[in-house]
Design an enzyme around this catalytic site. Structure first.
Site, PDB file in Angstrom:
ATOM      1  N   HIS A 139      22.858  36.491  40.861  1.00 52.33           N
ATOM      2  CA  HIS A 139      24.188  37.089  40.778  1.00 52.33           C
ATOM      3  C   HIS A 139      24.464  37.833  42.083  1.00 52.33           C
ATOM      4  CE1 HIS A 139      21.446  40.212  39.254  1.00 52.33           C
ATOM      5  NE2 HIS A 139      22.306  41.096  39.776  1.00 52.33           N
ATOM      6  N   SER A 154      26.166  40.666  44.780  1.00 51.67           N
ATOM      7  CA  SER A 154      26.448  42.072  45.019  1.00 51.67           C
ATOM      8  C   SER A 154      26.454  42.283  46.525  1.00 51.67           C
ATOM      9  CB  SER A 154      25.407  42.942  44.322  1.00 51.67           C
ATOM     10  OG  SER A 154      25.727  44.305  44.482  1.00 51.67           O
ATOM     11  N   HIS A 158      57.145  33.827  46.319  1.00 47.61           N
ATOM     12  CA  HIS A 158      58.015  34.620  45.441  1.00 47.61           C
ATOM     13  C   HIS A 158      57.946  36.063  45.908  1.00 47.61           C
ATOM     14  CE1 HIS A 158      54.480  36.277  43.431  1.00 47.61           C
ATOM     15  NE2 HIS A 158      53.997  35.061  43.438  1.00 47.61           N
ATOM     16  N   SER A 194      57.622  40.296  45.583  1.00 46.81           N
ATOM     17  CA  SER A 194      56.895  41.352  44.911  1.00 46.81           C
ATOM     18  C   SER A 194      56.676  42.455  45.939  1.00 46.81           C
ATOM     19  CB  SER A 194      55.565  40.815  44.356  1.00 46.81           C
ATOM     20  OG  SER A 194      54.876  41.845  43.692  1.00 46.81           O
TER      21      SER A 194
END
Length: 915
Positions: free
Chosen positions: A589, A591, A447, A449
């Site tokens: 986590h 980083s 599409h 944009s």
């Protein structure tokens, strides 16, 4: 009047017709304006031009004997037009240029209407001095017999007519150098065309030609040949004998082969073969940088056999090549291939859209709000916007974006990014190299944009399932991340980048010969911030360090969580497992992680400096003044390695100081240039704020401004010396007075970066000081442009006039003013340069008032005259007018507003380039 003319001799009848038309003009109350301007007579923009010419002929004005240039509209009564032209040879014997064009009127859809001219009087052959004949936009089906008898013709323009063929007698014009027969219905060419030995430019584009006569190879002086948009299936071998040929345009034909000898023409600078049926060409064509072969089925299979009778014929997919004045194009269910004026290409396959749709495009200058760069990304293209936004096609549309290749390619990749659902995403990108330094990024677009091309460290992604997986770096095989089973409940996307740093730079930064660092590992994830089970990360040990020889007290694992720029030493908080080549540790986590080997006890600040060094570009700032107009100053910020070549190219037109000392900037960083010590930038410039010009630095794009500077001091008494200084962020209230002291403070965070001297020479006489608009020049309100596209006011035009300087003749010629008029203006304003410029510009503007496309013509003329600085300012003024117009519509509630470019998403904000 017809009865009175009947029975008279032709000459007497014509004279009587002239007298009768003049009497009718007087009876009708026509006021004949002062049409004669020197040796020019322009009647194409006035109503009743034929009546006015007949009136002048009836007066037997001696000035008519000096007229060399005549323009007459052909949107007249055919009988009256014929009677008027019959008077021309006797009344204007010195005529050198005759323009009989239609096209001044337009239909309801905006298309130019053809004039009524279908023939010319035989008496025109008596114009022995005629060198230029323009019969464009008329209804000629055959070339008038008098034209081949004009032996002195130098230029013949026959475009936009209905010509089916050209006569053999055309080859008898011994002086012809330019022949244009575009947009006609020619199917064949006369063999006598090859006898035009003086012809230098031949334009036969937009016709129905399927073959060329071999005699065309006899055009020994031909330098430019345009055969685009015909039906040519083959070319004669004699084309390879055009030894003077420089430009050959053959795009949008049906060629299946070309003569191999074309590539060996000694002066050929461009051979355009785009949009043909070429399947196999000699290797020399593929390697030549001046050959354009896009849109050919090179390397594809041979054509299929003919279909059986009764099989429906599938129409060939149309190919569109847009020019600069178009910003939209239609697409039908049949599909099409489109090449934009900026070089970008799109391919709409058949069935991509179920109904016809109009596609709009625009190239935006890169701005931080439109360019979501990561910390180590580099912008390689402008921002392309395709509308309508969000329309999903039934088949993916192919998009080819032209980009500047990055200087360093190791461990980096090029990708196309697009805006999708308020966030920027990457498209699967394939790179194509068509010629040296000409690279394309090809992708499939679901599409429309915004789109741009970036270079970034190689990025690896994977979908982590609950069962676990392994993610390896394609840039550095030693970097791995192991996800155990149960690390996540739902699949989540993980992305990894590896950034390398040269050991030499690190050692110079730390002042420690044995210091080393591993590659910088960047990890991102979607979903919850933490994993349910620890994830194992493997990093290679720094270069030169092994598990058998390292000193663990010197090994530091650093951690950073963007957007915070601080680095924390977490060595004591994790269990480092060391092997001979690798270090492994577990995290919950993601980083950024970096393994350092150094004797320094606190490495957080050093890591921040090293991380910044990876993002910095070493650049120089230059300020050059145009040689012919010192008040025009070019400001540029460019990478250090491009300074020498850029100066070599610019110093023919500019002079000025040497480039500044090397400074360091981030990609996408904003900084300012400010003029000081008696010199100020012109306040009318739209991007000027309180005397400052804003820059945004992109290393592979043009970081250039051309500004016009002024001074309040008396330049008639002495030259004015000043400077231009470059600053990060806000310009300080107090300018650094001691350059040496400021230079000692200069660093990455310093406001002041560089200062370069500027000198405005003393004015001589009244040049540059006149304020009048010139004698005899009216100040009628201008009507250039419209409310939706933006107006140019008198003030805007005066601003342009003040900046033109000695470039005004080039602009005037590109606006269509003949050279004779330029000479007349120079003579009339002999000692007043400003008067010459203003008279030329305002007289042209008055003639263009109310006509569509006038502002676009001015912008194009400025660009063609190498005054892109003024062209950009005119565009900025128009854009400001459009914005005010749209804002007014929104305030009154007449129309909804256009969607503004969305801001980057949260994930992209983390990748912002702002320090």
């Amino acid at each position: 009047m017809a009865a009175a003319v009947e029975g008279l001799e032709p000459e007497a009848a014509a004279e009587d017709a002239t007298r009768g038309a003049a009497e009718e003009a007087v009876d009708a109350g026509l006021r004949v304006p002062p049409l004669l301007a020197g040796n020019r007579l322009n009647l194409d923009l006035y109503p009743g031009g034929c009546h006015q010419l007949l009136h002048l002929c009836a007066q037997r004005s001696p000035q008519l004997l000096q007229v060399e240039f005549l323009r007459l509209s052909t949107h007249e009564d055919p009988g009256l037009l014929g009677a008027t032209l019959a008077q021309v040879p006797g009344r204007l014997p010195c005529l050198r240029s005759l323009v009989l064009k239609g096209g001044q009127h337009r239909d309801a859809l905006g298309a130019c209407l053809r004039g009524c001219l279908t023939s010319l009087p035989d008496g025109l052959s008596n114009l022995a001095r005629l060198a230029h004949l323009d019969l464009s936009f008329n209804s000629l089906e055959a070339l008038p017999a008098c034209v081949p008898q004009l032996r002195g013709l130098d230029a013949l323009l026959l475009s936009h007519n209905c010509l089916l063929e050209l006569p053999e007698a055309l080859g008898a014009l011994p002086s012809l150098t330019f022949l244009a027969v575009t947009h006609n219905c020619l199917q064949t060419l006369p063999t006598a065309l090859g006898a035009l030995s003086t012809l230098r430019r031949l334009d036969l584009s937009e016709n129905l030609l399927d073959t060329l006569p071999p005699e065309i190879g006899g055009l020994s002086s031909l330098a430019e040949l345009n055969l685009a948009s015909n039906r040519l299936q083959s070319l004669p071998a004699s084309l390879a004998g055009l030894r003077s040929l420089r430009l050959l345009f053959l795009y949008s034909n049906l060629l299946t082969s070309v003569p191999a000898g074309l590539i060996h023409l000694p002066l050929l600078a461009r051979l355009d073969l785009r949009g043909n049926q070429l399947r196999d060409v000699p290797p020399e064509f593929l390697d030549a940088p001046f050959v354009r072969l896009q849109g050919n089925p090179l390397g594809e299979a041979l054509p299929r056999p003919l279909s059986p009778p009764g099989t429906p014929v599938v129409p060939e997919m149309p190919r569109l090549f847009l020019t600069t004045d178009l910003d939209s194009f239609p697409v039908t269910p049949q599909g099409c291939s489109v090449t934009l004026a900026c070089g970008i290409r799109l391919h709409f396959p058949a069935g991509a859209t179920a109904t016809p749709i109009t596609i709009h495009y625009r190239l935006w200058l890169p701005e931080p709000r439109l360019v979501p760069l990561g910390p180590h990304d580099t912008l390689l293209s402008h921002v392309l916007e395709l509308q309508p936004h969000g329309v999903v096609f039934q088949q993916d549309v192919g998009l080819w974006l032209l980009f500047v290749p990055p200087r360093v390619r190791r461990y980096r990749e090029v990708v196309v990014r697009t805006l999708s659902e308020d966030s920027w995403t990457d498209l699967e990108t394939h790179l194509e190299e068509e010629a040296p330094k000409q690279f394309w990024a090809r992708c499939q677009v679901p599409h429309f944009s915004w789109f741009l091309v970036v270079s970034r460290p190689v990025s690896d992604t994977c979908l982590v399932p609950p069962e676990g997986t392994l993610l390896c770096s394609s840039g550095h095989p030693g970097v791995k991340v192991t996800f155990p089973q149960g690390a996540t409940e739902e699949p989540r996307q993980v992305r990894m980048q590896v950034v390398h740093m040269a050991s030499r730079e690190l050692r110079a930064l730390l002042g420690e010969p044995e210091a080393a660092v591993s590659p910088l590992l960047c990890l991102w994830q979607s979903g919850p911030p933490s994993f349910l089970r620890p994830v194992t990360v493997q990093l290679p040990l720094p270069p030169g360090i092994t598990g058998l020889t390292l000193d663990r007290s010197r090994l530091h694992l650093l951690y950073q969580a963007p957007p915070v720029a601080t680095w924390d030493d977490i060595t004591a908080q994790v269990a480092l497992e060391l092997t001979h080549l690798y270090a492994r540790f577990q995290v919950t986590h993601f980083s950024w992680y970096w393994l350092w080997y150094t004797t320094k006890s606190c490495v957080g600040g050093l890591a921040r400096k090293a991380w910044a060094r990876l993002r910095l570009h070493r650049v120089n700032l230059i300020a050059l003044q145009r040689r012919r107009d010192p008040e025009q100053v070019l400001l540029q910020c460019l990478p250090r390695n491009k300074v020498e070549a850029t100066l070599k190219r610019l110093l023919e037109r500019y002079h000025g100081p040497e480039p500044s000392d090397t400074v360091e900037l981030f990609e996408g960083e904003k900084f300012f240039a400010a003029f000081e010590r008696g010199i100020d930038v012109d306040a009318d410039r739209p991007d000027c704020v309180e005397g400052r010009i804003c820059f945004v630095f992109y290393s592979h794009l043009k970081n250039v401004k051309e500004v016009y500077v002024t001074t309040a001091l008396d330049r008639e008494a002495q030259a004015v010396r000043g400077q231009v200084s470059f600053y990060r962020g806000t310009v300080p209230t107090e300018v650094p007075k001691e350059a040496e002291a400021a230079r000692q403070k200069k660093g990455l965070d310093a406001l002041w970066m560089a200062t370069l001297p500027i000198k405005l020479p003393r004015l001589r006489g009244s040049e540059g000081t006149g304020q009048g608009l010139g004698a005899g020049l009216s100040l009628a309100p201008l009507n250039l442009g419209d409310a939706e596209s933006g107006f140019l006011t008198q003030s805007n035009l005066l601003s342009v006039a003040r900046r033109l300087g000695l470039d005004w003749p080039a602009v005037a010629l590109h606006l269509g003013l003949p050279y004779r008029e330029l000479q007349r203006i120079r003579l009339e304003f002999r000692d007043d340069l400003d008067g010459q410029i203003r008279h030329m510009l305002f007289s042209w503007a008055e003639r263009q008032a109310g006509r569509p496309g006038a502002v676009g013509l001015l912008v194009q003329a400025l660009e063609q005259s190498d005054r892109r600085d003024l062209a950009e300012e005119v565009r900025a003024v128009l854009e400001l007018g459009r914005q005010k117009y749209q804002a007014g519509i929104l305030r009154t509630g007449l129309a909804p507003g256009d969607p503004a470019p969305p801001s980057p998403s949260a994930s992209e904000s983390r990748e912002s380039t702002e320090a």
